[in-house]
Design an enzyme around this catalytic site. Structure first.
Site, short mmCIF file in Angstrom:
data_model
loop_
_atom_site.label_atom_id
_atom_site.label_comp_id
_atom_site.label_asym_id
_atom_site.label_seq_id
_atom_site.Cartn_x
_atom_site.Cartn_y
_atom_site.Cartn_z
CB CYS A 85 -1.01 0.02 1.20
SG CYS A 85 -1.87 1.49 1.29
CB CYS A 234 -4.11 4.59 -5.65
SG CYS A 234 -3.91 2.83 -5.10
O1 PYC Z 1 -1.62 3.88 -1.90
O2 PYC Z 1 -1.60 1.73 -2.66
C1 PYC Z 1 -2.23 2.46 -2.28
C2 PYC Z 1 -3.40 1.98 -1.93
C3 PYC Z 1 -3.95 0.66 -1.94
C4 PYC Z 1 -5.19 0.63 -1.56
C5 PYC Z 1 -5.69 1.86 -1.09
N1 PYC Z 1 -4.53 2.71 -1.17
#
Ligand code: PYC
Length: 311
Positions: A85, A234
């Site tokens: 993550c 993300c």
């Molecule tokens: O930032 O990799 C990330 C992530 C995965 C799920 C929520 N954030």
């Protein structure tokens, strides 16, 4: 159980700093399996309402197995555990600095999918050097109920992603319910049609993208495995995006790429060529510590592991 909450560009992380389950000292991948098999109730205790809510990503702070790592991290959410993550790693770095356990400079964290580098720049800003990321399937088409044929790429960025521009809704906060519906339909269609990552890996993140606002190269909406959307751009999704860009000749190595989230927050990313056609992404973002808490379980609580929690 002691936890410290932070948010990375809007996306929450809850770091379990003490009182978590004893998973032994094996490789982080094995400890992740043990956490899932034997302690799933701890996951729901930490994340489910009323202690948490659907968007929080938990991170269990562990002793690293790999030499030279400052910490080990096992990530989990409302659906299960995560390989990696990105926003959570930035949140954990800022939280460890807040605890006085990490100084500005370069560090390494052990995770179930490999060692990630972290450079803490100041008390709120960190750059992660993610695991090698790659394009697995290019221009994959899938018939989606109510949408027709959707075309996208399948890529690994520490989790499996399907990335597509085929969305009837612009990537705007006011369209979050519609974007969630579209992403869920795509996810179901991928399962129905047997589209997976390498070795049958489930594609559990859907990334819808479009043009970014001024100063951003792209704006994305990411649906996470448990149905929540990522408030940040993300980290693993941005890594998957870089892998696609590199494979399609859309971005040269070491060129900054500004990825915007559906709520308007940003990561700056770049990549270096990696082994066997992979890319080595680095992602810079900011996080803020928002709470320190002790989570309690009362013996008379009708929801000891949270509402809908695993017993
Ligand atoms: O930032 O990799 C990330 C992530 C995965 C799920 C929520 N954030």
């Amino acid at each position: 159980m002691r936890v410290i909450d932070s948010h990375t560009e809007g996306e929450p992380t809850r770091l379990v700093v003490s009182g978590g389950p004893d998973l032994g000292l094996g490789a982080l991948a094995a400890r992740r399996q043990r956490f899932t098999a034997e302690h799933d109730g701890v996951r729901t205790f930490v994340l489910n309402e009323p202690r948490g809510f659907e968007a929080i990503v938990g991170a269990l702070l562990c002793e690293p197995a790999e030499p030279g790592c400052a910490a080990g991290l096992i990530f989990f959410n409302n659906a299960g555990t995560l390989g990696m993550c990105g926003h959570g790693t930035i949140g954990a770095a800022v939280t460890l600095a807040h605890m006085g356990r990490l100084l500005p400079g370069r560090h390494r964290f052990d995770t179930p999918v490999g060692v990630v580098g972290v450079e803490l720049h100041d008390r709120n800003t960190a750059t992660i050097a993610n695991v090698p990321s790659y394009l697995h399937g290019s221009a994959v088409t899938v018939p989606v109920e109510g949408l027709g044929t959707v075309t996208g790429d399948v890529a690994w960025g520490g989790n499996w992603f399907f990335l597509t521009e085929d969305t009837p809704h612009a990537i705007l906060a006011k369209n979050i319910p519609g974007l969630t519906d579209v992403a869920q339909r795509i996810k179901q269609a991928l399962v129905r049609h047997g589209v997976t990552g390498r070795d049958g890996g489930e594609i559990d993140h859907i990334e819808l993208f479009g043009p970014g606002a001024a100063g951003a190269d792209s704006c994305s909406f990411v649906l996470c495995p448990g149905g929540a959307y990522d408030r940040s751009p993300c980290g693993t999704g941005t890594s998957a995006k870089l892998a696609c860009l590199a494979a399609h000749g859309g971005l040269a190595p070491d060129t900054p790429w500004v990825q915007e989230s559906v709520i308007g927050t940003r990561f700056t990313a770049r990549y270096a060529p990696g082994p066997d056609g992979t890319v080595l992404p680095s992602i810079t973002g900011r996080a803020w510590v928002s709470a320190e808490a002790t989570l309690l379980r009362d013996p008379t609580d009708p929801f000891p592991n949270g509402i809908g929690g695993v017993p």
